[in-house]
Design an enzyme around this catalytic site. Structure first.
Site, mmCIF file in Angstrom:
data_model
loop_
_atom_site.group_PDB
_atom_site.id
_atom_site.type_symbol
_atom_site.label_atom_id
_atom_site.label_comp_id
_atom_site.label_asym_id
_atom_site.label_seq_id
_atom_site.Cartn_x
_atom_site.Cartn_y
_atom_site.Cartn_z
ATOM 1 N N LYS A 148 0.838 -1.183 0.000
ATOM 2 C CA LYS A 148 0.000 0.000 0.000
ATOM 3 C C LYS A 148 0.885 1.249 0.000
ATOM 4 O O LYS A 148 2.053 1.118 0.332
ATOM 5 C CB LYS A 148 -0.936 -0.003 1.195
ATOM 6 C CG LYS A 148 -0.202 0.010 2.549
ATOM 7 C CD LYS A 148 -1.112 0.363 3.655
ATOM 8 C CE LYS A 148 -1.103 1.826 3.946
ATOM 9 N NZ LYS A 148 0.005 2.282 4.774
ATOM 10 N N HIS A 178 -1.104 -5.380 5.817
ATOM 11 C CA HIS A 178 -0.472 -6.210 6.854
ATOM 12 C C HIS A 178 -1.410 -6.471 8.036
ATOM 13 O O HIS A 178 -1.197 -7.400 8.796
ATOM 14 C CB HIS A 178 0.876 -5.631 7.291
ATOM 15 C CG HIS A 178 0.790 -4.482 8.244
ATOM 16 N ND1 HIS A 178 0.522 -3.203 7.831
ATOM 17 C CD2 HIS A 178 0.943 -4.410 9.585
ATOM 18 C CE1 HIS A 178 0.504 -2.409 8.886
ATOM 19 N NE2 HIS A 178 0.759 -3.109 9.964
ATOM 20 N N LYS A 182 -2.253 -10.131 10.790
ATOM 21 C CA LYS A 182 -2.170 -10.174 12.257
ATOM 22 C C LYS A 182 -3.037 -11.309 12.787
ATOM 23 O O LYS A 182 -4.175 -11.477 12.362
ATOM 24 C CB LYS A 182 -2.639 -8.841 12.862
ATOM 25 C CG LYS A 182 -1.677 -7.676 12.601
ATOM 26 C CD LYS A 182 -2.177 -6.414 13.273
ATOM 27 C CE LYS A 182 -1.394 -5.183 12.874
ATOM 28 N NZ LYS A 182 -0.114 -5.011 13.525
ATOM 29 N N GLU A 216 -2.252 5.230 17.621
ATOM 30 C CA GLU A 216 -0.796 5.050 17.571
ATOM 31 C C GLU A 216 -0.129 6.070 18.463
ATOM 32 O O GLU A 216 -0.551 7.231 18.509
ATOM 33 C CB GLU A 216 -0.309 5.249 16.148
ATOM 34 C CG GLU A 216 -0.792 4.195 15.198
ATOM 35 C CD GLU A 216 0.000 4.260 13.915
ATOM 36 O OE1 GLU A 216 1.044 3.604 13.846
ATOM 37 O OE2 GLU A 216 -0.422 4.990 13.013
ATOM 38 N N HIS A 240 -6.599 -0.593 6.510
ATOM 39 C CA HIS A 240 -6.720 -1.347 7.754
ATOM 40 C C HIS A 240 -8.112 -1.228 8.403
ATOM 41 O O HIS A 240 -8.725 -2.226 8.756
ATOM 42 C CB HIS A 240 -5.665 -0.901 8.762
ATOM 43 C CG HIS A 240 -4.278 -0.819 8.191
ATOM 44 N ND1 HIS A 240 -3.806 -1.686 7.240
ATOM 45 C CD2 HIS A 240 -3.244 0.030 8.431
ATOM 46 C CE1 HIS A 240 -2.552 -1.383 6.939
ATOM 47 N NE2 HIS A 240 -2.200 -0.338 7.641
ATOM 48 N N LYS A 330 -2.298 9.513 14.919
ATOM 49 C CA LYS A 330 -0.889 9.460 15.330
ATOM 50 C C LYS A 330 -0.734 10.239 16.632
ATOM 51 O O LYS A 330 -1.543 11.117 16.935
ATOM 52 C CB LYS A 330 -0.015 10.139 14.270
ATOM 53 C CG LYS A 330 0.019 9.433 12.926
ATOM 54 C CD LYS A 330 1.083 8.369 12.889
ATOM 55 C CE LYS A 330 1.221 7.771 11.505
ATOM 56 N NZ LYS A 330 1.672 6.374 11.538
#
Ligand code: BG6
Length: 487
Positions: A148, A178, A182, A216, A240, A330
């Site tokens: 991506k 990704h 998981k 995050e 995601h 973030k």
């Protein structure tokens, strides 16, 4: 069919290869999942040698892998790594690559091309694979893994899909997300469909709403140029968060085969209500952490969002009227990815509760990371009271059952799946386009100065902008976890 595999990594000298790909490939080799008959060919423009590459990749493993390294295995693994110098847009380099591969392969072989490059090179690389016949499946399969971001909006994603499809069939393309690699994300389907206790209540009759949080703690991590051009919606929601929503909301697939699973996910994406432009300011929050504009590499005055919260509805029988609140940002207070399924209040409470008693209804919390597990919150009677209730937890943590290091890095699974040809955990072209169809109007409205969507500022280390709390409290709801309100 050949049984040798050549893994050709475009962008071998980059960060992704050092942090994720090689540590994952090496651990697969240590676990004997990757058998002896493979080689890794690193393609990059730098003036490196085999030895320099091997040393550098080993440093990457030392820095980023959290498993034990078997030195003997590393020595044999390292001998399988080769460096190839070339420029991604130079067709001659691909002819030379063909010769180099033939020299190493010793007969027919399967080939996995991994594009660990900036997205701007995807078209040039696939085009050159086509021009030089490196896409041809003569005696072995050819697959391409694409990282991506896949496009920056619907139009660019469609163009990219069209360009790639000129050279590769859809079943040769492995678009990676990704999150799907998981363990805890794969476990969503196991929880839902390997148990009978959840599925009967997994619908609008019992569920009040769903929250998906991917918070995050980190900021830009030397990726300012990339991040400032994309922002949180393209970086996290397009892939995601919408994938997580699909897994929570999908119907049971008819099998665990790639296309059956992917068909069901696509149906969810198709059922998500597109937010009309005039509603976007009511249905979304865009935020930026204080100090973002002073970060090195960020354009002064930029309106790039580092936080977003979005309310979606899934228009189908199962989910009609149930809001899905998605948020990600973030520099938040901590790293936390979780899905909260908030159940409704019981239809009638006959207990003699005090006036204005705030009753807590059941929650099922899927803890995706970092403390992977599951929590069920339920009410119990406080002893020695007439009928006072208290919320308590039933908890399962992976580490208690499977040990501290039980959870592998997502890339280990995804790389093996690409090698064995299982595309279940990869994105199909329609998923990407459907996701962009949902997000394009939001991004366009945010960019439109006439719409005046405020950019809310939040403090680094907080749970995001206060407006995001108001967004939920306006619906008489609260974000989970509740113990840490926004600053
Ligand atoms: C990546 C984003 O896809 O996911 C990053 O580009 C983000 O900005 C990362 O930090 C988060 O992944 P994880 O596995 O740490 O939750």
């Amino acid at each position: 069919m050949a049984n040798t595999v050549s893994i050709i990594i475009f962008g071998i000298t980059g960060d992704l290869t050092h942090r994720k790909l090689i540590p994952a490939l090496f651990n697969n080799y240590q676990k004997k999942r990757l058998e002896e008959n493979f080689q890794i060919i690193g393609f990059s423009g730098r003036d490196w040698s085999d030895d320099k590459l091997r040393v550098s990749l080993r440093e990457g493993i030392d820095q980023h892998a959290d498993y034990e390294i078997n030195e003997e295995r590393w020595q044999t693994f390292a001998q399988k790594i080769h460096y190839f110098r070339g420029s991604f847009d130079d067709t001659d380099a691909y002819f030379r690559l063909t010769q180099a591969l033939e020299g190493l392969e010793n007969g027919s072989a399967n080939r996995l091309y991994y594009l660990a490059t900036p997205p701007g090179f995807i078209t040039a690389i696939t085009e050159n694979l086509g021009k030089t016949g490196l896409n041809r499946e003569n005696g072995g399969w050819r697959r391409v893994v694409i990282e991506k971001p896949f496009g920056t909006n619907l139009e660019s994603a469609q163009t990219l899909n069209r360009e790639i499809h000129k050279v590769l069939r859809e079943d040769q393309i492995y678009r990676i997300d990704h999150y799907l690699g998981k363990e805890t994300v794969q476990n969503i389907l196991v929880i839902r469909f390997a148990n009978t206790i959840f599925e009967p209540v997994w619908n609008r009759n019992y569920i009040d709403h769903v929250q998906i949080t991917v918070a995050e703690k980190v900021g830009l991590e030397n990726r300012a140029k990339y991040y400032d051009s994309v922002g949180v919606v393209r970086d996290m929601f397009q892939n995601h968060l919408l994938q997580l929503l699909s897994l929570v909301a999908m119907e049971p697939p008819s099998s665990y085969q790639a296309n059956d699973l992917r068909d069901e996910k696509a149906k969810v994406l198709k059922s998500i209500r597109k937010i009309p432009t005039e509603q976007i300011c009511n249905e979304t929050i865009r935020g930026q952490y204080r100090g973002y504009q002073e970060e090195e590499g960020v354009a002064r005055g930029t309106k790039t969002a580092t936080y977003a919260a979005i309310r979606f509805y899934v228009d189908n029988w199962r989910w009609q009227g149930v809001p899905f609140y998605l948020r990600s940002g973030k520099k938040m207070t901590k790293k936390l990815s979780e899905i909260t399924i908030q159940f409704k209040n019981p239809p009638h409470l006959m207990f003699p509760l005090p006036p204005n008693y705030e009753f807590t209804s059941n929650k099922l919390i899927l803890l995706l990371q970092p403390d992977e597990g599951i929590q069920v919150k339920f009410e119990t009677k406080v002893p020695d009271t007439v009928a006072e209730t208290r919320s308590v937890n039933l908890e399962y943590h992976y580490k208690d059952v499977f040990g501290e290091k039980a959870i592998p890095e997502a890339y280990e699974r995804l790389l093996m799946d690409a090698i064995t040809g299982d595309a279940s955990l990869f994105n199909r072209s329609d998923h990407l386009e459907l996701a962009w169809e949902l997000l394009d109007p939001i991004l366009n409205a945010w960019d439109d100065p006439d719409r005046h969507q405020p950019l809310t500022i939040y403090e680094p280390g907080s749970w995001g902008p206060k407006e995001a709390d108001d967004f939920l409290s306006a619906d008489s709801r609260k974000w989970h976890p509740e113990d840490s309100p926004s600053l």
